[in-house]
Motif scaffolding. Structure first.
Motif, mmCIF file in Angstrom:
data_model
loop_
_atom_site.group_PDB
_atom_site.id
_atom_site.type_symbol
_atom_site.label_atom_id
_atom_site.label_comp_id
_atom_site.label_asym_id
_atom_site.label_seq_id
_atom_site.Cartn_x
_atom_site.Cartn_y
_atom_site.Cartn_z
ATOM 1 N N TYR A 28 0.810 -1.250 -0.047
ATOM 2 C CA TYR A 28 0.056 -0.052 -0.054
ATOM 3 C C TYR A 28 0.736 1.230 -0.092
ATOM 4 O O TYR A 28 0.216 2.163 0.234
ATOM 5 C CB TYR A 28 -0.935 -0.017 1.367
ATOM 6 N N HIS A 31 -0.324 3.971 -2.383
ATOM 7 C CA HIS A 31 -1.432 4.587 -2.210
ATOM 8 C C HIS A 31 -1.618 5.546 -0.854
ATOM 9 O O HIS A 31 -2.597 5.957 -0.682
ATOM 10 C CB HIS A 31 -2.510 3.382 -2.118
ATOM 11 N N ASN A 34 -3.102 8.815 -1.580
ATOM 12 C CA ASN A 34 -4.352 9.000 -2.202
ATOM 13 C C ASN A 34 -5.591 9.183 -1.445
ATOM 14 O O ASN A 34 -5.645 8.452 -0.325
ATOM 15 C CB ASN A 34 -4.447 7.665 -3.107
ATOM 16 N N PHE A 37 -7.954 6.227 -1.285
ATOM 17 C CA PHE A 37 -7.477 5.183 -0.339
ATOM 18 C C PHE A 37 -7.816 5.510 0.978
ATOM 19 O O PHE A 37 -8.227 4.692 1.866
ATOM 20 C CB PHE A 37 -6.095 4.964 -0.661
#
Length: 337
Positions: A28, A31, A34, A37
């Motif tokens: 992850y 991400h 993000n 996310f």
């Protein structure tokens, strides 16, 4: 302990946790910054809590999983989850933990001892709700459950989750030492007065379609071009009911899947037909003048009459100042600091 986390505050806190553990993330890591996310993580933590999955149990599941993507995901999610719980410990309160705290209090206080309790549910229960039900079953004298299900159980039918919940509840009841009564199936529909609506509800999700034996009087299917024509038809039908069948306007209710999409047409068309109408609409309680006045008053007291809080109080219509007077006070405050 601590104040409740609002959704924005929860997102900010989760972002801080992600920043702290970013170096330990592999799957992850790309991400971590993000926003989508971040929102998904907040929803995932809520799901974990609803199903009574603490961080240590998630870590245990990761350790027991075979090496690969699933194990990596579970391991990193457990790390983020653990970091989030550590961040709120002793500082904030997460509303997703309310049921878990209620379970502990009920166990400590024997809150349900000697009581009879009734559960009215549609489909089933979350893991935390099952945990509370377990507490109830071990303390209550009688427990009743009302569930919406078909009389016959189908492995992959519409109500199969309900039958699964029923089997689990029976097992929990036996484990708690209760005598399990045979289920009472309520077959006679009492929600509708007309046989047409009863037949419609009965056959709505049934694979076996049975035609109604006679022309229906209480159900009518009308095809129109747009929402405006829908409201025109509804207005004409209401006028006919009032004029020809003795109905009163207050006897009639208009339902829509999304009322806001029809609001503009109702506000324009119903008055044109002379139909008095009340449109139900949810409003934010914080926008009410009394709520804003009390909020500003408490803010003034807690901040020892900070300028911004005093000006917010002055703009309340309940203070009695006109808009011009409130504006002059605001200009005076900013000019002279």
């Amino acid at each position: 302990a601590g104040e409740y986390l609002t959704p924005p505050a929860k997102a900010v806190l989760m972002s801080s946790v992600l920043f702290d553990v970013k170096e330990a993330l592999e799957f992850y890591s790309s991400h971590a910054e993000n926003s989508a996310f971040l929102s998904a993580l907040c929803r995932t933590v809520t799901a974990f809590k609803n199903w009574d999955v603490p961080p240590d149990r998630l870590k245990e599941a990761a350790d027991n999983a075979p090496k690969g993507t699933l194990r990596q995901k579970l391991s990193e999610l457990s790390l983020i989850y653990q970091g989030f719980e550590a961040a709120i410990a002793g500082k904030y309160t997460d509303e997703d933990d309310d049921v878990a705290r209620a379970c502990l209090l009920a166990e400590q206080q024997d809150f349900f001892a000697g009581k009879a309790l009734f559960f009215d549910q549609f489909l089933g229960f979350t893991g935390l709700e099952y945990r509370m039900i377990s507490v109830v079953l071990h303390q209550c004298d009688q427990v009743w459950f009302s569930l919406c299900a078909g009389e016959k159980e189908e492995p992959y039918g519409l109500f199969s989750p309900v039958h699964d919940a029923l089997r689990r509840l029976r097992a929990m009841g036996k484990e708690a030492g209760h005598k399990i009564a045979p289920p009472l199936c309520l077959k006679e529909p009492r929600r509708f007065a007309s046989p047409e609506l009863i037949a419609l509800e009965k056959g709505m999700f049934s694979s076996a379609k049975e035609p109604y034996p006679e022309p229906p009087q209480a159900v009518r299917l009308v095809k129109v071009q747009n929402r405006e024509e829908e409201i025109v038809f509804a207005a004409q039908h209401i006028c006919a009911l009032v004029r020809e069948q003795g109905y009163r306007y207050r006897d009639i209710v208009v339902f829509a899947r999304d009322p806001e999409k029809y609001r503009m047409y109702i506000e324009e068309i119903f008055p044109a037909y002379g139909i008095p109408a009340f449109l139900d609409k949810k409003t934010d309680v914080s926008a009410a003048p009394v709520t804003r006045f009390l909020s500003a008053l408490f803010d003034c007291m807690s901040s020892r009459f900070a300028t911004g809080d005093v000006l917010s109080l002055a703009k309340s219509p309940l203070i009695g100042l006109s808009e011009v007077e409130a504006a002059k006070l605001e200009n005076y405050a900013y000019v002279w600091n």
